[in-house]
Every structure is written in structure tokens, then in C-alpha cells.
Motif scaffolding. Structure first.
Motif, PDB file in Angstrom:
ATOM      1  N   SER A 221     -27.577  34.075  11.432  1.00  0.00           N
ATOM      2  CA  SER A 221     -27.132  35.792  12.135  1.00  0.00           C
ATOM      3  C   SER A 221     -26.026  35.343  12.344  1.00  0.00           C
ATOM      4  CB  SER A 221     -27.520  35.518  13.581  1.00  0.00           C
ATOM      5  OG  SER A 221     -27.027  35.931  13.992  1.00  0.00           O
ATOM      6  N   LEU A 222     -25.523  33.443  12.249  1.00  0.00           N
ATOM      7  CA  LEU A 222     -23.808  33.238  12.195  1.00  0.00           C
ATOM      8  C   LEU A 222     -23.516  33.736  10.893  1.00  0.00           C
ATOM      9  CD1 LEU A 222     -21.510  31.987  13.636  1.00  0.00           C
ATOM     10  CD2 LEU A 222     -22.030  30.038  12.585  1.00  0.00           C
ATOM     11  N   SER A 223     -24.361  34.089   9.759  1.00  0.00           N
ATOM     12  CA  SER A 223     -23.817  33.679   8.392  1.00  0.00           C
ATOM     13  C   SER A 223     -22.939  35.181   8.475  1.00  0.00           C
ATOM     14  CB  SER A 223     -24.736  33.590   7.510  1.00  0.00           C
ATOM     15  OG  SER A 223     -24.887  32.115   7.288  1.00  0.00           O
ATOM     16  N   GLU A 224     -24.113  36.653   8.644  1.00  0.00           N
ATOM     17  CA  GLU A 224     -23.996  38.014   8.602  1.00  0.00           C
ATOM     18  C   GLU A 224     -22.930  38.227   9.191  1.00  0.00           C
ATOM     19  OE1 GLU A 224     -28.062  39.479   9.434  1.00  0.00           O
ATOM     20  OE2 GLU A 224     -26.606  40.495   9.692  1.00  0.00           O
ATOM     21  N   TRP A 225     -22.066  37.167  11.029  1.00  0.00           N
ATOM     22  CA  TRP A 225     -21.426  37.883  11.728  1.00  0.00           C
ATOM     23  C   TRP A 225     -19.913  37.057  10.919  1.00  0.00           C
ATOM     24  CZ3 TRP A 225     -20.469  40.879  15.497  1.00  0.00           C
ATOM     25  CH2 TRP A 225     -21.297  40.326  16.403  1.00  0.00           C
ATOM     26  N   TRP A 226     -20.087  35.884  10.225  1.00  0.00           N
ATOM     27  CA  TRP A 226     -18.557  35.508   9.223  1.00  0.00           C
ATOM     28  C   TRP A 226     -18.436  36.539   8.267  1.00  0.00           C
ATOM     29  CZ3 TRP A 226     -17.568  30.337   7.719  1.00  0.00           C
ATOM     30  CH2 TRP A 226     -17.723  29.469   8.970  1.00  0.00           C
ATOM     31  N   GLY A 227     -20.040  36.780   7.367  1.00  0.00           N
ATOM     32  CA  GLY A 227     -19.522  38.327   6.556  1.00  0.00           C
ATOM     33  C   GLY A 227     -18.368  39.209   7.202  1.00  0.00           C
ATOM     34  N   HIS A 228     -19.181  39.796   8.822  1.00  0.00           N
ATOM     35  CA  HIS A 228     -18.182  40.856   8.806  1.00  0.00           C
ATOM     36  C   HIS A 228     -16.702  40.864   9.329  1.00  0.00           C
ATOM     37  CE1 HIS A 228     -21.794  42.061   9.478  1.00  0.00           C
ATOM     38  NE2 HIS A 228     -22.087  42.005  11.353  1.00  0.00           N
ATOM     39  N   LEU A 229     -16.202  39.028   9.262  1.00  0.00           N
ATOM     40  CA  LEU A 229     -15.266  38.678   9.468  1.00  0.00           C
ATOM     41  C   LEU A 229     -14.595  38.434   8.744  1.00  0.00           C
ATOM     42  CD1 LEU A 229     -15.789  35.850  12.219  1.00  0.00           C
ATOM     43  CD2 LEU A 229     -14.184  37.864  12.239  1.00  0.00           C
ATOM     44  N   GLY A 230     -15.244  38.771   6.673  1.00  0.00           N
ATOM     45  CA  GLY A 230     -14.383  38.782   5.909  1.00  0.00           C
ATOM     46  C   GLY A 230     -14.565  37.203   4.649  1.00  0.00           C
ATOM     47  N   VAL A 231     -15.834  36.808   5.397  1.00  0.00           N
ATOM     48  CA  VAL A 231     -15.615  35.273   4.735  1.00  0.00           C
ATOM     49  C   VAL A 231     -16.637  35.403   3.302  1.00  0.00           C
ATOM     50  CG1 VAL A 231     -16.664  32.894   4.847  1.00  0.00           C
ATOM     51  CG2 VAL A 231     -15.702  34.101   6.860  1.00  0.00           C
ATOM     52  N   ARG A 232     -15.769  34.880   2.383  1.00  0.00           N
ATOM     53  CA  ARG A 232     -16.979  35.448   1.107  1.00  0.00           C
ATOM     54  C   ARG A 232     -18.386  34.318   1.118  1.00  0.00           C
ATOM     55  NH1 ARG A 232     -12.790  33.876  -3.172  1.00  0.00           N
ATOM     56  NH2 ARG A 232     -12.765  32.176  -1.923  1.00  0.00           N
ATOM     57  N   GLU A 233     -19.469  34.610   0.012  1.00  0.00           N
ATOM     58  CA  GLU A 233     -20.665  33.971  -0.159  1.00  0.00           C
ATOM     59  C   GLU A 233     -20.332  32.826   0.060  1.00  0.00           C
ATOM     60  OE1 GLU A 233     -23.072  35.624   1.359  1.00  0.00           O
ATOM     61  OE2 GLU A 233     -24.460  35.419   0.401  1.00  0.00           O
ATOM     62  N   GLU A 234     -19.294  32.629  -0.800  1.00  0.00           N
ATOM     63  CA  GLU A 234     -19.379  30.804  -1.136  1.00  0.00           C
ATOM     64  C   GLU A 234     -18.291  30.516  -0.488  1.00  0.00           C
ATOM     65  OE1 GLU A 234     -16.678  33.225  -4.106  1.00  0.00           O
ATOM     66  OE2 GLU A 234     -15.643  31.481  -4.289  1.00  0.00           O
ATOM     67  N   ASP A 235     -17.898  30.500  -0.071  1.00  0.00           N
ATOM     68  CA  ASP A 235     -17.002  29.644   1.460  1.00  0.00           C
ATOM     69  C   ASP A 235     -17.588  29.951   2.809  1.00  0.00           C
ATOM     70  OD1 ASP A 235     -14.638  29.479   0.163  1.00  0.00           O
ATOM     71  OD2 ASP A 235     -13.665  31.792   0.758  1.00  0.00           O
ATOM     72  N   VAL A 236     -19.367  30.819   2.473  1.00  0.00           N
ATOM     73  CA  VAL A 236     -19.951  29.973   3.513  1.00  0.00           C
ATOM     74  C   VAL A 236     -20.940  28.729   3.180  1.00  0.00           C
ATOM     75  CG1 VAL A 236     -22.625  30.820   4.332  1.00  0.00           C
ATOM     76  CG2 VAL A 236     -20.422  32.314   4.252  1.00  0.00           C
ATOM     77  N   VAL A 237     -21.459  28.829   2.011  1.00  0.00           N
ATOM     78  CA  VAL A 237     -22.197  27.903   1.249  1.00  0.00           C
ATOM     79  C   VAL A 237     -21.015  26.210   1.581  1.00  0.00           C
ATOM     80  CG1 VAL A 237     -22.863  26.704  -0.366  1.00  0.00           C
ATOM     81  CG2 VAL A 237     -22.827  29.028  -0.619  1.00  0.00           C
ATOM     82  N   ARG A 238     -19.344  26.685   1.508  1.00  0.00           N
ATOM     83  CA  ARG A 238     -18.493  25.077   1.562  1.00  0.00           C
ATOM     84  C   ARG A 238     -18.803  24.535   3.022  1.00  0.00           C
ATOM     85  NH1 ARG A 238     -15.129  28.149  -1.416  1.00  0.00           N
ATOM     86  NH2 ARG A 238     -14.555  27.052  -3.899  1.00  0.00           N
ATOM     87  N   ALA A 239     -18.913  26.066   3.907  1.00  0.00           N
ATOM     88  CA  ALA A 239     -18.736  25.750   5.160  1.00  0.00           C
ATOM     89  C   ALA A 239     -19.979  24.999   5.580  1.00  0.00           C
ATOM     90  CB  ALA A 239     -18.488  26.565   5.569  1.00  0.00           C
ATOM     91  N   PHE A 240     -21.316  25.669   5.335  1.00  0.00           N
ATOM     92  CA  PHE A 240     -22.628  24.549   5.509  1.00  0.00           C
ATOM     93  C   PHE A 240     -22.599  22.761   4.602  1.00  0.00           C
ATOM     94  CE2 PHE A 240     -23.554  28.820   7.273  1.00  0.00           C
ATOM     95  CZ  PHE A 240     -24.139  28.095   8.522  1.00  0.00           C
ATOM     96  N   ARG A 241     -21.674  23.121   3.514  1.00  0.00           N
ATOM     97  CA  ARG A 241     -22.023  21.684   3.286  1.00  0.00           C
ATOM     98  C   ARG A 241     -20.711  21.020   2.987  1.00  0.00           C
ATOM     99  NH1 ARG A 241     -24.461  23.806  -2.972  1.00  0.00           N
ATOM    100  NH2 ARG A 241     -26.760  24.732  -1.399  1.00  0.00           N
TER     101      ARG A 241
END
Lengths: 259, 433
Positions: A221-241
Motif C-alpha cells: 500500500s505504501l508503494s502505491e501511495w509513493w507512486g501517486h507522489l510520482g516516485v519511479r519504480e526503480e526508486d521504490v526498489v532503492r528505498a527498500f534496499r
């Protein structure tokens, strides 16, 4: 009646930055009082004096990255009545666990010209992947107040009381305005284990997850919200990693966004 | 000749894990090997593919004792790559947080790690039983350094407030006021510290080092300056790789650094002080002279005095910075990525810390190189030991071993940084009768 024997404390180091054991030396107001209540049997960063085990309480910093260390932790477990891991390296493998997602031989040859001299495992793993752990203290680095709680708890013979809710709750307790709602700043607070004092949001920064996942985090769910804020998939990967990349919930969420 | 061996399994009161082997024939040292077998963590490799703005937080994790140094070198190198200069109040805040790290790291070393060697205690905790007021002063001094970092950075280990271009949130002038109060106490405590360490039994021992450090036109160096030595080196930071080489040796997980033209060199408080005595504040210069130091110091056992002078300087400088501080209009200047290579070198408590990054136009890190102070000092530490051992060869094994440990601790080695282990073995081939 003779006084009860002092708790015999040992501090051990594996692959790490030394920052979590430094946290004990950073308890400037409490250090001498703690040293009075416990018998420090092994703490190389602070003392040449070494006493043999067994130990009542072993604090373990760092992750397992070599064959030698994989066998050393077995010996420490055998010699310790209670074993507590301190920090993200010992609890989740640390930042050096980023190698777990790559070919380690590429890593070695990037840093060292003669890789044959280097003794390393292909992975950086948490202490709990090798031995039974009695309690895990989170954080990169750990929080000094929580460390004192843990040592105090074992001195007095009860389990440490440290909350396991999210950083969000801590922000609310402090009265910090939500950076994600008010500023649109991507924040890992909703899925991150509390303990830092909700520091980053008080500095107008999104939480970057250095205490690792809370209990049952809804990372999807948090990743989805991040998506709404315009965060790119690759940056979601980096944030969790990052510092807790190999903690299960963060590992899974990063993998879900890796294409 | 037969072999006499002295062994210590793990050297204590250093950051990280290492070992040492000294081999003698008679009174002659034939080999010294400082072995740093702290497991490598491959930071330069894991930085590849990360975002440029992540470098300060990721490299901070190389060392829990000097995270500010890593954050500062990383931020300055990225800004250098992107053609950004950070000036004014933001520059002041960076200098101020670095003062905090010098106070915290130096006080830790002076009181907790090094002083017990001079007085024959296993640790500061043992020392505190006989000298409670002294150890208490050291702890409180260390705490003031940490207080500076906590206020500006959120926490003392891996602070969260440093970013490319400045800070996430700059403090108000009012918020700095309580810090000034503590720093005034710390400045007096630092003067007492310089006096106290100067009274310790310090071995007479001088070495002919090439000192390397930063030199700034008008400041004692933290974040900026040219890289200079007392033997003619005077270069921009971007010329570092042309003048310095890193080599791998079989006995260590840390790469050895050398000057391509002249070999071993020394970095750290002794080098910084000897290259920049004229840039110290009058108060720090006066305390140094009263402690019997000249403008150049070549006795590594006096590094405890020099470190204490630097604590005093850092307190004095922090007070000056706070006094002149006005909150900046912006918390950070914008740093836009471009395809480039960036360089920076800052003065970590243990000496110069060099970072070089290659990034692409989107800000992805393509290549990283990090040279920490301890890897630069490895050869010099080995060389010191080659001279310390013959001088004290008549001592019984246990005392000779302790003296060697003390000589290593002169450099406050941070092995977590350098490879990120010390065991001490002295092998002595005694004269056959």
C-alpha cells in the motif's frame, strides 16, 4: 547476605561500522554507572582486559560475511546465556547485504586488484540466520535509550520493553506534522519500526527505514501511495534496499518492483 | 638465531579488528606487518547504481565514529561534480557539525582509548576508579561534541540532516544558544585537557615523516583547501590520483596508500597541526606552547597532546561560528546532476578522507573511490613500530607488547574505515648462545 553476582557482559563485533557499540560509550551520563552494575568481560573497543566466558549477556554487532565469523558466532552463542543483536547489520545483514542481490565476485574485483587474498562469503547475513537470538535491537544505528533499557532489563531479570509499532505513531506522539501529507515527501515511516524518535520527519525529511520493517507492515500500500507522489519504480526498489535490504518485508517489496 | 615470539590475539581500544606481526633477529626488526582482517564490506562496489544524493547516507555507514567526515566528503564531491558551491551560513553549519565530530572523536580517543596506555590502565573504566574526575571530564567533553552533532544532525551516529547542497533543516540562531553555553564549559575543559595530557609520561621518540594534509588560505582546515605536504606537494584535490597510489598487500584487507614519488606519508592530527599551526586560534596556539609543543610535532606519542589542542580549537571555532551565525534563507541549494567526475577531500578526525565519484546526467553513480585516513597511515604505523621495538627491546614481553599497542593507538586507527581487526604478534629471533 553476600551481594548477588554482577551480570557478566560481553560486546562482540562482526562486519559493521562500530557505531552500535559506540552507542554504549556514547551513554556519557550512564556509562560509569553501568560499568558499576555489570562486569564487562569483553569489550575490545573500550578495554584490553578480557575475561573468559561463559557470559550472562552478549551484545552482538555486525553481520556474518566470512567463514571464520560463521564459526565464531557459534562459539559465542555456546558461551552466552542471553544473546542480543544490536543494530541493522546484526539483525538484517546491514548495508553490506546489498551484495546478496549481486554477484559478489564482481564486487571483490571492483575494490581489490588481487581478489584471491580476500576471504569473504557471497552473502552478508543476520546473526539469527546462524544461531538462536534472544532479542533483537533495531536501528542503523541503535538508539542509546533503548540500549540502556535492554541492559537494564537483563540486569533486573525481565525482558526488554521496546515498542514495535511504526514511526508514524511516534510522529503523532511528538506532534510532528506528517511530511507525506503536508509536503508530499515520500516517507517510509508507515512501514518502519519505531525507536529512533521519529527523527527524519522532525528535520522535514522522509523516513528512510533505518530501523527496518515494523510488525506486519503494509509495504504494498505504501508503494502505491509513493507512486501517486510520482516516485519511479526503480526508486521504490532503492528505498527498500538500503540498511535493512535483506529484512524479509523490505526484500519482498523491493523485488516486487524490480523489473 | 632462535625466535622469540610475543603475541596478543586482538588489539583493543581501536575501532575495528586487526593484528600485527613484528619479527626480530637479535635487536633488529626484520619485518612488521599490520594486518587488518576486518571483513571487507565493498562500499565502492555497492555504490554503483545508487543515486548521487544517497552517497552521504550510505558512506556514513563506513564508520560510526566519524560519520560526519563521510557525509562531508561525499556531499562536497557530488557538489564538485555538479558545479555547485555551498557558501554562507550553510558552509558555517557544515564547519560547525565537523567541530562537533572532532570534539566527540578526539575526546573518545584521548580519554577512553589512549590515556589509559600512558597511565597503565586496561581501560578508561579501570582508570575511573583512581581518577574519577578526569574520566568524568572526558565523558562530558565528548558529550558536548555529540550535542553539537545531535542538534545539527538529529543523532550522533549516522545523523540524518546532512544533504547535498546543505541541510534538510537549518537551525535558528536561538536554537544554537544553549549549545554555546555548553561549548564555553567545553573550551575550559579542553584547556584543562591539554594541561593534563602534557603532564603524562610521554616517550621521547621522533620520526621523519612526510606530513600530508589540507591547507586553506585562512582557516584551520575542515572541508576545503589544497592538498599539501612539508616536502613540496601542493595540489588541487582533483590531482590526487596522479600523486597517490593504492596497492593491495597479501596480509591486509585494507589497501595501502603511498605517494607515487616518495612512498609512505602521515595524515591526521600531527600532520594537520604541523602544516597549519599558524591557522590555529590564538588560544589554541597558546595552549600548545604552554604544553611544550613547537609549531611542528614529530613525536607520534605526543599526538594525544595535539589531539587535545585540536579539541580546544574545535570548541573555540564552534563558538566563533555560532556567534556569527544567521539562519540561511534556504536550507539547501539545489544540486542538479550532470555527467561528470567529482572530487573532495576533507579532514576527518584521523586525517584526510578522499572521495571521487563518476555520475551520469541522471545522477546515477557509475564509479566510486574512497580513501580513508587509516589506510593512508598503515605504512607509517608499520615504520614507527620498526623503530619503537628496537628502542624498547630490553622490556619484558608483556610491556613491549603494550608499548607496541600504544604506538599503534597513536594513530587512533579506524580499521572499520580502512577495510573496514588487530591481533598483535611479535616474533623475535634472539641471539643464539
Amino acid at each position: 547476605m553476600a551481594p548477588a553476582p554482577k551480570l557478566k557482559l560481553a560486546v562482540w563485533k562482526f562486519a559493521s561500522c562500530d557505531g552500535c557499540q559506540l552507542t554504549l560509550l556514547n551513554c556519557e551520563d550512564e556509562l560509569l554507572a553501568i560499568a558499576d552494575r555489570v562486569d564487562i568481560a569483553e569489550f575490545r573497543e573500550a578495554s584490553r582486559a578480557v575475561a573468559q566466558g561463559p557470559y550472562d549477556l552478549s551484545l552482538v554487532e555486525g553481520s556474518i560475511t566470512t567463514v571464520r565469523d560463521a564459526s565464531r558466532i557459534l562459539e559465542i552463542r555456546r558461551a552466552s546465556k542471553t544473546l542480543v543483536t544490536i543494530g541493522a547489520c546484526a539483525t538484517a545483514g546491514g548495508i553490506q547485504a546489498l551484495r546478496n542481490f549481486k554477484d559478489v565476485n564482481d564486487f571483490i574485483s571492483l575494490v581489490y586488484a588481487s581478489p584471491q587474498y580476500i576471504d569473504t562469503l557471497a552473502t552478508s547475513t543476520a546473526i539469527a540466520a546462524h544461531v538462536r537470538v534472544d532479542f533483537e535491537l533495531r536501528g542503523c544505528p541503535i538508539d542509546a535509550r533503548q540500549l540502556i533499557e535492554v541492559i537494564g532489563a537483563y540486569v533486573h531479570g525481565h525482558r526488554p520493553r521496546t515498542p514495535s509499532h511504526s514511526v508514524c505513531i511516534e510522529c503523532k506522539q511528538r506532534g510532528t506534522v506528517c511530511v507525506m501529507v503536508a509536503r508530499g515527501t515520500p516517507c517510509l515511516g508507515p512501514v518502519t519500526h519505531t525507536g529512533c524518535g521519529a527523527l527524519c520527519p522532525t528535520y522535514h525529511r522522509g523516513c528512510y527505514g533505518c530501523f527496518g520493517p515494523m510488525e506486519t507492515p503494509n509495504t504494498g500500500s505504501l508503494s502505491e501511495w509513493w507512486g501517486h507522489l510520482g516516485v519511479r519504480e526503480e526508486d521504490v526498489v532503492r528505498a527498500f534496499r538500503t540498511f535493512n535490504a535483506d529484512a524479509e518485508a523490505f526484500r519482498r517489496e523491493a523485488q516486487a518492483h524490480e523489473h | 638465531m632462535s625466535t622469540r615470539t610475543i603475541t596478543v590475539d586482538t588489539l583493543a581500544r581501536v575501532e575495528g579488528e586487526g593484528a600485527l606481526t613484528v619479527t626480530l633477529e637479535g635487536d633488529t626488526v626484520i619485518d612488521v606487518k599490520l594486518k587488518l582482517f576486518e571483513p571487507p564490506r565493498f562500499f565502492e562496489a555497492l555504490l554503483r547504481g545508487r543515486r548521487f544524493e544517497e552517497a552521504p547516507d550510505i558512506t556514513s555507514r563506513i564508520c560510526g565514529i566519524c560519520p560526519i567526515a563521510y557525509q562531508m566528503s561525499a556531499a562536497h564531491a557530488m557538489e564538485n561534480a555538479c558545479g555547485v558551491r555551498v557558501d554562507g551560513a550553510l558552509r558555517v553549519l557544515r564547519r560547525l557539525i565537523y567541530c562537533g565530530e572532532w570534539i566527540e572523536s578526539h575526546a573518545l580517543h584521548v580519554y577512553m582509548l589512549h590515556a589509559p596506555d600512558f597511565l597503565g590502565y586496561e581501560s578508561a573504566i579501570h582508570m575511573a576508579k583512581d581518577h574519577p574526575a578526569i574520566v568524568e571530564r572526558g565523558l562530558q567533553l565528548k558529550k558536548v561534541g555529540n550535542d553539537v552533532i545531535v542538534l545539527l544532525g538529529g543523532r550522533s551516529v549516522h545523523p540524518v540532516n546532512v544533504r547535498l547542497g546543505g541541510f534538510y533543516k537549518a537551525p535558528t540562531k536561538l536554537e544554537l544558544a544553549p549549545l554555546a553555553e555548553k561549548l564555553r564549559w567545553a573550551r575550559d575543559a579542553a584547556i584543562e585537557t591539554v594541561r593534563w595530557v602534557a603532564s603524562l609520561p610521554i616517550p621521547e621518540f621522533e620520526q621523519d615523516y612526510e606530513f600530508v594534509g589540507l591547507r586553506h588560505p585562512d582557516e584551520y582546515p575542515f572541508n576545503e583547501g589544497r592538498l599539501v605536504s612539508d616536502r613540496g606537494l601542493d595540489i588541487a584535490i582533483s590531482e590526487y590520483d596522479a600523486h597517490f597510489a593504492e596497492e593491495q598487500v597479501a596480509h591486509s584487507n585494507a589497501l595501502h596508500s603511498t605517494l607515487r614519488e616518495r612512498g609512505a606519508y602521515a595524515v591526521g592530527p600531527l600532520a594537520r597541526y604541523s602544516l597549519n599551526f599558524d591557522r590555529l586560534s590564538p588560544l589554541a596556539q597558546e595552549a600548545a606552547r604552554a604544553a611544550g609543543l613547537g609549531p611542528v610535532c614529530r613525536n607520534p606519542f605526543q599526538s594525544i597532546v595535539v589531539r587535545s589542542v585540536e579539541i580546544l580549537y574545535a570548541c573555540d571555532e564552534a563558538l566563533r561560528l555560532i556567534d556569527g551565525y544567521e539562519m540561511p534563507a534556504r536550507h539547501a541549494v539545489e544540486v542538479r546532476p550532470r555527467a561528470a567526475v567529482g572530487y573532495a577531500c576533507t579532514e576527518a578526525p584521523r586525517g584526510i578522507l578522499y572521495h571521487r565519484y563518476q555520475i551520469d546526467e541522471h545522477g546515477t553513480i557509475l564509479d566510486a573511490k574512497i580513501v580513508p585516513p587509516t589506510s593512508q597511515n598503515q605504512k607509517t604505523i608499520e615504520r614507527d613500530l620498526a623503530h619503537v621495538v628496537p628502542k624498547y627491546v630490553s622490556l619484558p614481553n608483556e610491556q613491549l607488547t603494550w608499548r607496541c599497542e600504544q604506538a599503534i593507538r597513536n594513530y587512533d586507527p579506524c580499521i572499520s574505515c580502512a577495510t573496514h581487526f588487530l591481533t598483535l604478534t611479535i616474533e623475535q629471533a634472539s641471539v643464539r648462545t
